[in-house]
Design a protein around this motif. Structure first.
Motif, PDB file in Angstrom:
ATOM      1  N   ASN A 146       0.861  -1.178   0.000  1.00 22.73           N
ATOM      2  CA  ASN A 146       0.000   0.000   0.000  1.00 22.73           C
ATOM      3  C   ASN A 146       0.902   1.234   0.000  1.00 22.73           C
ATOM      4  O   ASN A 146       1.929   1.260   0.683  1.00 22.73           O
ATOM      5  N   PHE A 147       0.537   2.227  -0.759  1.00 19.41           N
ATOM      6  CA  PHE A 147       1.330   3.449  -0.797  1.00 19.41           C
ATOM      7  C   PHE A 147       0.428   4.629  -1.119  1.00 19.41           C
ATOM      8  O   PHE A 147      -0.696   4.473  -1.599  1.00 19.41           O
ATOM      9  N   LYS A 148       0.952   5.823  -0.831  1.00 13.23           N
ATOM     10  CA  LYS A 148       0.214   7.049  -1.124  1.00 13.23           C
ATOM     11  C   LYS A 148       1.106   7.994  -1.913  1.00 13.23           C
ATOM     12  O   LYS A 148       2.336   7.938  -1.833  1.00 13.23           O
ATOM     13  N   MET A 149       0.483   8.850  -2.675  1.00 12.12           N
ATOM     14  CA  MET A 149       1.218   9.842  -3.461  1.00 12.12           C
ATOM     15  C   MET A 149       1.742  10.943  -2.556  1.00 12.12           C
ATOM     16  O   MET A 149       1.050  11.391  -1.643  1.00 12.12           O
ATOM     17  N   VAL A 150       2.974  11.360  -2.812  1.00 12.30           N
ATOM     18  CA  VAL A 150       3.587  12.449  -2.064  1.00 12.30           C
ATOM     19  C   VAL A 150       3.441  13.730  -2.882  1.00 12.30           C
ATOM     20  O   VAL A 150       3.638  13.703  -4.104  1.00 12.30           O
ATOM     21  N   PRO A 151       3.066  14.858  -2.274  1.00 16.14           N
ATOM     22  CA  PRO A 151       2.984  16.114  -3.041  1.00 16.14           C
ATOM     23  C   PRO A 151       4.263  16.349  -3.821  1.00 16.14           C
ATOM     24  O   PRO A 151       5.369  16.182  -3.306  1.00 16.14           O
ATOM     25  N   ARG A 152       4.113  16.706  -5.086  1.00 15.60           N
ATOM     26  CA  ARG A 152       5.254  16.815  -5.992  1.00 15.60           C
ATOM     27  C   ARG A 152       6.130  18.013  -5.686  1.00 15.60           C
ATOM     28  O   ARG A 152       5.639  19.120  -5.445  1.00 15.60           O
ATOM     29  N   ASP A 153       7.450  17.747  -5.672  1.00 15.70           N
ATOM     30  CA  ASP A 153       8.426  18.829  -5.745  1.00 15.70           C
ATOM     31  C   ASP A 153       8.477  19.196  -7.213  1.00 15.70           C
ATOM     32  O   ASP A 153       9.015  18.453  -8.033  1.00 15.70           O
ATOM     33  N   THR A 154       7.886  20.340  -7.562  1.00 17.79           N
ATOM     34  CA  THR A 154       7.627  20.622  -8.971  1.00 17.79           C
ATOM     35  C   THR A 154       8.874  20.708  -9.837  1.00 17.79           C
ATOM     36  O   THR A 154       8.802  20.561 -11.048  1.00 17.79           O
TER      37      THR A 154
END
Length: 322
Positions: free
Chosen positions: A215-223
């Motif tokens: 199971n994993f979640k998306m990390v807010p992108r370092d743009t």
């Protein structure tokens, strides 16, 4: 500070020191004969450094050495030391296939190198030989281990290919997780130099494979990063690089310099301008003018967006360092 035509700050310079490579990877240059640009056509380390130095003065904060395979060029540690001695706090990194790392990792670290990205597409010797057309895996793993031993920070790059190494995504993830390395899975980038029929996996396919076990979640992108990162339940993070999207283009902060002196505003952009004559003639102000003109014409986004997914690059990645 360097600003491009779309008001983005550019502070990252990727420098290819050679187009030569000791691998013949299917997704890059499988049919490339062992014939190369003559050495006299390449910029010397001294001339490359002239441009790097003025680029740092203008606002570059990160320099990555690429190829081809950069470790094939003799004296690379001396070149790295030139950069480090000029600005010791520069973010100085290297991208390599790892094959030659066992004998040079300590010299690179001593010269001032801080980080490496290493290609590791498989943990199976026969598959590695199929991809690179050479028995390479033992040396690559030895090189990664040596780099770790001497204190270089390590990221692993993996290109999953259908029918070749797509059944090893979990194995690569777990190898890197155990070792404490960040792994980034890279969607295959279509180009005219790859093996005919080569097919990669999409980001969605890669995520689906991993989700069967974790199971994993998306990390807010370092743009400014080309990778979208995801976090497992235990905190380990892995990345996926999606060149067919242009999410990261809005904050693209990089520009590329080839070993022959061509400044390239985007990996997927065919236009370039040369600073070779300017630096060889010590016309540094002219080199800066060329740099700023290339930045002015830097495209807003790459040509491989999903709206035009049929776009295939004619630029050789072994010339530009990927």
């Amino acid at each position: 500070m360097l600003i491009d035509g779309h008001n983005r700050v550019v502070d990252y310079l990727r420098v290819s020191v050679t187009e030569r490579c000791n691998f013949r990877c299917q997704y890059c240059m499988p049919e490339k004969p062992f014939s190369w640009v003559p050495k006299e056509n390449l910029l010397s380390y001294e001339d490359l450094f002239k441009f790097i130095k003025v680029s740092i003065d203008e606002g570059i904060k990160k320099v990555r050495i690429t190829g081809g395979e950069p470790l094939l060029r003799e004296g690379l540690d001396n070149f790295i030391k030139m950069i480090y001695d000029y600005k010791s706090d520069i973010d100085l990194a290297l991208t390599t296939n790892g094959y030659l790392l066992p004998r040079v990792a300590q010299k690179l670290k001593d010269a001032g190198l801080k980080r490496i990205n290493v290609s590791l597409d498989t943990l199976k010797p026969d598959v590695a030989a199929k991809i690179a057309q050479k028995d390479v895996l033992g040396k690559v793993l030895e090189g990664i281990s040596k780099a770790d031993e001497v204190g270089l920070k390590i990221k692993v790059n993996c290109v999953p290919m259908k029918g070749i190494n797509d059944n090893e995504i979990i194995d690569i993830l777990e190898f890197c997780k155990q070792k404490g390395y960040v792994v980034r899975f890279i969607e295959f980038m279509e180009n005219h130099h790859a093996k005919d029929g080569a097919k990669g996996l999409s980001s969605e396919e890669i995520q689906n494979i991993i989700s069967k076990k974790y199971n994993f979640k998306m990390v807010p992108r370092d743009t400014s990063s080309p990778a979208q990162y995801f976090e497992l339940e235990d905190g380990y993070k892995f990345g996926v690089i999606e060149p067919h999207k242009d999410d990261f283009c809005a904050a693209c902060n990089r520009i590329r310099l080839t070993a022959e002196g061509y400044l390239i505003p985007c990996l997927y952009f065919e236009d370039a301008m040369s600073i070779k004559d300017a630096v060889q003639n010590n016309e540094i102000d002219k080199a800066v003018e060329i740099l700023k003109e290339v930045l002015r014409t830097k495209p807003e986004k790459n040509k491989w967006s999903e709206e035009d997914s049929s776009e295939t690059s004619t630029r050789a990645f072994y010339e530009t360092g990927g």
